[in-house]
Design a protein around this motif. Sequence first.
Motif, PDB file in Angstrom:
ATOM      1  N   PRO A   1      75.627 -58.260 -13.490  1.00 22.43           N
ATOM      2  CA  PRO A   1      76.911 -57.945 -14.143  1.00 22.43           C
ATOM      3  C   PRO A   1      77.668 -56.832 -13.421  1.00 22.43           C
ATOM      4  N   ILE A   2      77.949 -57.084 -12.151  1.00 28.19           N
ATOM      5  CA  ILE A   2      78.597 -56.088 -11.302  1.00 28.19           C
ATOM      6  C   ILE A   2      80.096 -56.360 -11.229  1.00 28.19           C
TER       7      ILE A   2
ATOM      8  N   PRO B   1      74.635 -77.736 -18.316  1.00 30.54           N
ATOM      9  CA  PRO B   1      73.602 -77.843 -17.288  1.00 30.54           C
ATOM     10  C   PRO B   1      72.201 -77.824 -17.903  1.00 30.54           C
ATOM     11  N   ALA B   2      71.212 -78.211 -17.101  1.00 27.13           N
ATOM     12  CA  ALA B   2      69.829 -77.896 -17.447  1.00 27.13           C
ATOM     13  C   ALA B   2      69.702 -76.367 -17.407  1.00 27.13           C
ATOM     14  N   ARG B   3      68.739 -75.820 -18.174  1.00 21.76           N
ATOM     15  CA  ARG B   3      68.699 -74.353 -18.282  1.00 21.76           C
ATOM     16  C   ARG B   3      67.285 -73.838 -18.505  1.00 21.76           C
ATOM     17  N   THR B   4      67.026 -72.645 -17.957  1.00 22.43           N
ATOM     18  CA  THR B   4      65.784 -71.909 -18.182  1.00 22.43           C
ATOM     19  C   THR B   4      66.148 -70.484 -18.570  1.00 22.43           C
ATOM     20  N   VAL B   5      65.472 -69.961 -19.603  1.00 22.48           N
ATOM     21  CA  VAL B   5      65.663 -68.569 -20.025  1.00 22.48           C
ATOM     22  C   VAL B   5      64.305 -67.877 -20.053  1.00 22.48           C
ATOM     23  N   ILE B   6      64.221 -66.713 -19.425  1.00 23.59           N
ATOM     24  CA  ILE B   6      62.988 -65.917 -19.460  1.00 23.59           C
ATOM     25  C   ILE B   6      63.315 -64.464 -19.765  1.00 23.59           C
ATOM     26  N   GLY B   7      62.358 -63.774 -20.369  1.00 28.62           N
ATOM     27  CA  GLY B   7      62.469 -62.343 -20.580  1.00 28.62           C
ATOM     28  C   GLY B   7      61.675 -61.625 -19.510  1.00 28.62           C
ATOM     29  N   VAL B   8      62.280 -60.633 -18.887  1.00 30.87           N
ATOM     30  CA  VAL B   8      61.626 -59.909 -17.796  1.00 30.87           C
ATOM     31  C   VAL B   8      61.540 -58.420 -18.121  1.00 30.87           C
ATOM     32  N   ALA B   9      60.617 -57.743 -17.433  1.00 29.44           N
ATOM     33  CA  ALA B   9      60.381 -56.323 -17.699  1.00 29.44           C
ATOM     34  C   ALA B   9      61.515 -55.455 -17.181  1.00 29.44           C
ATOM     35  N   ALA B  10      62.186 -55.917 -16.133  1.00 31.31           N
ATOM     36  CA  ALA B  10      63.276 -55.139 -15.542  1.00 31.31           C
ATOM     37  C   ALA B  10      64.159 -56.067 -14.733  1.00 31.31           C
ATOM     38  N   ILE B  11      65.383 -55.605 -14.490  1.00 30.54           N
ATOM     39  CA  ILE B  11      66.361 -56.341 -13.696  1.00 30.54           C
ATOM     40  C   ILE B  11      66.983 -55.345 -12.722  1.00 30.54           C
ATOM     41  N   PRO B  12      67.271 -55.765 -11.487  1.00 34.32           N
ATOM     42  CA  PRO B  12      67.891 -54.840 -10.530  1.00 34.32           C
ATOM     43  C   PRO B  12      69.115 -54.129 -11.118  1.00 34.32           C
ATOM     44  N   MET B  13      69.301 -52.884 -10.702  1.00 37.66           N
ATOM     45  CA  MET B  13      70.396 -52.033 -11.144  1.00 37.66           C
ATOM     46  C   MET B  13      70.342 -51.733 -12.638  1.00 37.66           C
ATOM     47  N   ASP B  14      69.136 -51.891 -13.207  1.00 35.52           N
ATOM     48  CA  ASP B  14      68.916 -51.622 -14.628  1.00 35.52           C
ATOM     49  C   ASP B  14      69.853 -52.437 -15.523  1.00 35.52           C
ATOM     50  N   ALA B  15      70.211 -53.633 -15.051  1.00 30.74           N
ATOM     51  CA  ALA B  15      71.073 -54.516 -15.835  1.00 30.74           C
ATOM     52  C   ALA B  15      70.298 -55.130 -16.990  1.00 30.74           C
ATOM     53  N   LEU B  16      71.041 -55.659 -17.953  1.00 29.07           N
ATOM     54  CA  LEU B  16      70.439 -56.318 -19.114  1.00 29.07           C
ATOM     55  C   LEU B  16      70.252 -57.811 -18.880  1.00 29.07           C
ATOM     56  N   ILE B  17      70.954 -58.346 -17.879  1.00 27.48           N
ATOM     57  CA  ILE B  17      70.953 -59.795 -17.668  1.00 27.48           C
ATOM     58  C   ILE B  17      71.241 -60.113 -16.203  1.00 27.48           C
ATOM     59  N   GLN B  18      70.724 -61.248 -15.748  1.00 33.84           N
ATOM     60  CA  GLN B  18      70.992 -61.767 -14.415  1.00 33.84           C
ATOM     61  C   GLN B  18      70.977 -63.291 -14.515  1.00 33.84           C
ATOM     62  N   ILE B  19      71.930 -63.945 -13.828  1.00 34.82           N
ATOM     63  CA  ILE B  19      72.069 -65.397 -13.954  1.00 34.82           C
ATOM     64  C   ILE B  19      72.218 -66.017 -12.572  1.00 34.82           C
ATOM     65  N   GLU B  20      71.502 -67.116 -12.334  1.00 33.95           N
ATOM     66  CA  GLU B  20      71.672 -67.875 -11.096  1.00 33.95           C
ATOM     67  C   GLU B  20      72.006 -69.324 -11.430  1.00 33.95           C
ATOM     68  N   ALA B  21      72.519 -70.053 -10.437  1.00 33.88           N
ATOM     69  CA  ALA B  21      72.932 -71.428 -10.685  1.00 33.88           C
ATOM     70  C   ALA B  21      72.779 -72.290  -9.440  1.00 33.88           C
ATOM     71  N   VAL B  22      72.612 -73.588  -9.687  1.00 35.28           N
ATOM     72  CA  VAL B  22      72.665 -74.609  -8.649  1.00 35.28           C
ATOM     73  C   VAL B  22      73.850 -75.509  -8.996  1.00 35.28           C
ATOM     74  N   VAL B  23      74.692 -75.768  -8.007  1.00 36.42           N
ATOM     75  CA  VAL B  23      75.947 -76.469  -8.246  1.00 36.42           C
ATOM     76  C   VAL B  23      75.974 -77.774  -7.461  1.00 36.42           C
TER      77      VAL B  23
ATOM     78  N   GLN C   1      80.355 -60.807 -17.484  1.00 35.35           N
ATOM     79  CA  GLN C   1      80.567 -60.457 -16.078  1.00 35.35           C
ATOM     80  C   GLN C   1      79.739 -61.332 -15.144  1.00 35.35           C
ATOM     81  N   CYS C   2      78.476 -61.596 -15.515  1.00 35.96           N
ATOM     82  CA  CYS C   2      77.646 -62.495 -14.701  1.00 35.96           C
ATOM     83  C   CYS C   2      78.308 -63.862 -14.567  1.00 35.96           C
ATOM     84  N   LEU C   3      78.768 -64.398 -15.680  1.00 36.82           N
ATOM     85  CA  LEU C   3      79.367 -65.726 -15.669  1.00 36.82           C
ATOM     86  C   LEU C   3      80.721 -65.729 -14.972  1.00 36.82           C
TER      87      LEU C   3
END
Length: 426
Positions: free
Chosen positions: A328-329, A395-417, A347-349
């Motif tokens: 979310p930069i 889209p097809a989707r996967t959601v996971i909970g992680v211990a940390a995310i770069p830059m101390d963000a709350l969320i990170q999203i990737e996609a295949v187009v 912001q991620c989206l």
Amino acid sequence: MSDMTNTIKKVSKNTDNAPKNPLSTQTVAFSHYNYISAQLPINTTTDALVSNSLKVQATQCLRNIKSIVESIGHVMNDVIKINIYLKDNANSDIEDDIKALDTVYAAFFQGYLPTRTIIAVAALPMEEALVQMDAVISNAEGTHPQATDEMVKVKNSTDNAPKASVSPQTIAFSHYNNISAQLPINSTTGELVAGGIKEQTKQCLENIKAILEEIDVPLEEVVKVNISLQDISDIEAVDEVYSSFFPKTAHRNYVPARTIVVASDLPKHALVQIDAVVSHSAGTAPEVDEKGYDIVIEANNTDDAPKSPLSTQTVAYSDYNHLSAQLPIDPKTGEVIKGGITEQAEQCLENIKTIIESIDHEMDDIVKVTIQLKDISDIDTVNEVYKRYFHSDLPARTVIGVAAIPMDALIQIEAVVSNAEGTPPE
């Protein structure tokens, strides 16, 4: 996406024989692949989680994948890649969990195991779930107008990289090779390499390099890299090693798309694990005879989304664009935006939307989304934001909970187009 008859079309399908989710489609086919949404161990008859035995839950995940695969006229041997997310459990060890998983795993694949990645994560979308799996399926018939294509899978291995009884090192199909996650194992000793994070990162990448050399593909053909770490503070050390394997050169002026996942644990308690998606310009038989030309890689960045010297925003090859995970930069400031999960999800989206539009695509061209959350309880809020960005089949989707995310963000999203026009000279 255009409805012209010469345009490949995305085909999204659901079956009543597997759990449905209003925020995702069970399977999204495009060209020569199907992307399968992450399957939780839900019994479709009761619509509830099965017992809290890992073996039982793993079996149910695989049954759900099997039901989806069969609903589109495929079989489990068409699975190219499986990602397995084990919930980190203080009462068990990841190695014991993998052994339990493997007692039921191979029975679903009769003679042809897919490539595989396993990580332990902090949380899954249902609290009592111990495991979740998603998959990529070969689609030999293609999607319209490729209905006459018939291709074969080609698996390969080399003695110069670690071998596993549960997965091949790489499987080629159509224009891609999917490589099983590589641990920092020395292929000569069969043990984790001595040393810390730098030594382990180098070994993972050396293993990938050795696998590619066996199939006459250079590292320059990698389009997407996924790096799993146990300790987020190791990122800088990983990046130092990583950049030596993927330098920008006169021959190749881009680096692959990339995603970092902070795992709660990794197989063999390794500090790092890396997998990759690789372009395969020759195709696989019989495509190699039908299309004797080389399809080229197209790497793109836009100033309107965050840039990184270690990754390209999107790398297109043949019928897909692989996007780097978006934090979310704010691209103007280079910092994580102010606000909570709603603002960060937006912001991620927005970053993804900007990247996709910069290559003349739209959000509905996305075939797969993976969402990392620092707090899995944020999923309902994220869903409210998420559904505003799509107007057609989700889209097809996967959601996971992680211990940390770069830059101390709350969320990170990737996609295949999906990439209906292909990449030149297709």
